[in-house]
Scaffold this active site. Structure first.
Site, mmCIF file in Angstrom:
data_model
loop_
_atom_site.group_PDB
_atom_site.id
_atom_site.type_symbol
_atom_site.label_atom_id
_atom_site.label_comp_id
_atom_site.label_asym_id
_atom_site.label_seq_id
_atom_site.Cartn_x
_atom_site.Cartn_y
_atom_site.Cartn_z
ATOM 1 N N ALA A 125 57.348 -7.375 28.126
ATOM 2 C CA ALA A 125 58.376 -7.741 29.101
ATOM 3 C C ALA A 125 58.346 -6.870 30.347
ATOM 4 C CB ALA A 125 59.748 -7.619 28.440
ATOM 5 N N GLU A 142 68.862 -11.301 22.535
ATOM 6 C CA GLU A 142 68.933 -10.065 21.743
ATOM 7 C C GLU A 142 67.628 -9.262 21.805
ATOM 8 O OE1 GLU A 142 70.546 -9.345 17.360
ATOM 9 O OE2 GLU A 142 71.767 -10.834 18.402
HETATM 10 N N1 SAH Z 1 64.795 -13.642 20.754
HETATM 11 C C1 SAH Z 1 64.427 -13.707 19.363
HETATM 12 C C2 SAH Z 1 64.046 -12.355 18.779
HETATM 13 C C3 SAH Z 1 65.032 -11.212 18.973
HETATM 14 S S1 SAH Z 1 64.450 -9.711 18.223
HETATM 15 C C4 SAH Z 1 65.528 -14.345 18.570
HETATM 16 O O1 SAH Z 1 66.647 -14.433 19.070
HETATM 17 O O2 SAH Z 1 65.259 -14.773 17.456
HETATM 18 C C5 SAH Z 1 63.803 -8.829 19.625
HETATM 19 C C6 SAH Z 1 62.485 -9.375 20.122
HETATM 20 O O3 SAH Z 1 62.179 -8.714 21.349
HETATM 21 C C7 SAH Z 1 61.292 -9.144 19.220
HETATM 22 O O4 SAH Z 1 60.509 -10.306 19.201
HETATM 23 C C8 SAH Z 1 60.512 -8.029 19.927
HETATM 24 O O5 SAH Z 1 59.130 -8.051 19.672
HETATM 25 C C9 SAH Z 1 60.816 -8.377 21.360
HETATM 26 N N2 SAH Z 1 60.598 -7.274 22.282
HETATM 27 C C10 SAH Z 1 61.162 -6.047 22.274
HETATM 28 N N3 SAH Z 1 60.670 -5.296 23.274
HETATM 29 C C11 SAH Z 1 59.788 -6.072 23.946
HETATM 30 C C12 SAH Z 1 58.953 -5.880 25.084
HETATM 31 N N4 SAH Z 1 58.909 -4.710 25.736
HETATM 32 N N5 SAH Z 1 58.189 -6.911 25.491
HETATM 33 C C13 SAH Z 1 58.198 -8.105 24.847
HETATM 34 N N6 SAH Z 1 58.952 -8.337 23.761
HETATM 35 C C14 SAH Z 1 59.739 -7.346 23.312
#
Ligand code: SAH
Length: 282
Positions: A125, A142
């Site tokens: 991200a 989230e």
């Molecule tokens: N949005 C999904 C998952 C939430 S859990 C749902 O609601 O089911 C948090 C997610 O954010 C995980 O998939 C994790 O891998 C992702 N995440 C956390 N930091 C991240 C980053 N720097 N870049 C991309 N994804 C990230």
């Protein structure tokens, strides 16, 4: 919070979710890694249906349809993105720092007959592998609390949004002042789940503006979400503990599991739904 707070980094978060990928299936929230939404404390809706309800509330906020292209930043195992494409007809691209999640999400899209509309790829991200203004809408369900820097993550999200495009996200915030006594307890729990300090409600509008987004909604839904979920998740976990334990590396499981008698409730933290639009000209 103080400078001692934890700062998650993508690679570490990716490894964390790689180790947990087997745990996310129908036994808890289904293919979702976010809390549910319950209408009131007596609402008997199950975890997965309540999680889908929150997804549906976020889908409404994006206002997308066929012909639109949506980016899901932090896609988990793909449940929300697949649902978004099914409900709206939009094309959805999801990214996660966990390669195992991406694999699982693509499998689930295929199984749902949605692989023509939804695809998942590895990506961070903080440095999105996409062109400026290449998406009609972006959501972060989230996930922003696991990124090292909210402002930088939101600025990246705004960059790939077309002018006027909508962003929707959910996030934690400090709802009640955290006392000095409670601070280490809360920081310890957040760190265990690779989560950074909670956001500030009052500072959110400025945070969005600095990222190039016009705030359109910032609403506290704690009473319907996190306030309900600890007890409900606890009950579901108790029921599925042996199944879960068999799907996660025992060492990882031991680290994540609450200690005996540990109270996981954090009334100081609240849960927000936030929406904004990319300014028409930046
Ligand atoms: N949005 C999904 C998952 C939430 S859990 C749902 O609601 O089911 C948090 C997610 O954010 C995980 O998939 C994790 O891998 C992702 N995440 C956390 N930091 C991240 C980053 N720097 N870049 C991309 N994804 C990230």
């Amino acid at each position: 919070m103080t400078s001692s707070s934890f700062t998650p980094v993508g690679q570490q978060v990716g490894q964390f979710y790689d180790q947990l990928v087997g745990a996310f299936d129908a036994s808890l929230y289904g293919p979702n890694i976010h809390v549910g939404f319950w209408n009131n404390p007596d609402d008997a809706t199950g975890l997965e249906e309540a999680a889908n309800r929150l997804t549906d509330m976020m889908i409404e906020r994006l206002q997308v349809g066929p012909g639109d292209r949506v980016l899901d930043i932090g896609c988990g195992v793909g449940g929300p993105a697949i649902r978004l494409a099914q409900v709206t007809g939009a094309e959805v691209v999801g990214i996660s720092v966990s390669g195992k999640q991406v694999e699982k999400a693509n499998e689930l899209a295929e199984a749902a007959g949605m692989s023509g509309k939804v695809s998942f790829q590895h990506g961070d991200a903080m440095d999105l592998p996409f062109d400026d203004a290449s998406f009609s809408a972006v959501w972060m369900l989230e996930s922003v609390m696991q990124m090292p820097d909210r402002k930088a993550a939101l600025t990246e999200a705004a960059r790939v949004l077309r002018p006027g495009g909508r962003l929707a996200l959910t996030d934690n915030y400090e709802r009640e002042t955290i006392s000095e006594e409670r601070r280490p307890v809360i920081e310890g729990i957040l760190k265990r789940y690779l989560t950074q300090s909670p956001a500030s409600f009052d500072a959110y509008p400025a945070l969005l503006r600095e990222a190039g987004l016009r705030p359109t909604e910032i609403v506290d839904v704690s009473e319907n979400t996190t306030r309900q979920s600890v007890k409900r998740l606890g009950e579901a976990l108790a029921k599925n503990m042996s199944e879960l334990a068999s799907k996660i590396d025992p060492e990882v499981f031991a680290k994540l599991k609450p200690a005996d008698g540990e109270n996981m409730e954090m009334p100081e933290l609240g849960y927000l739904i936030v929406t904004g639009r990319r300014a028409a000209a930046v």
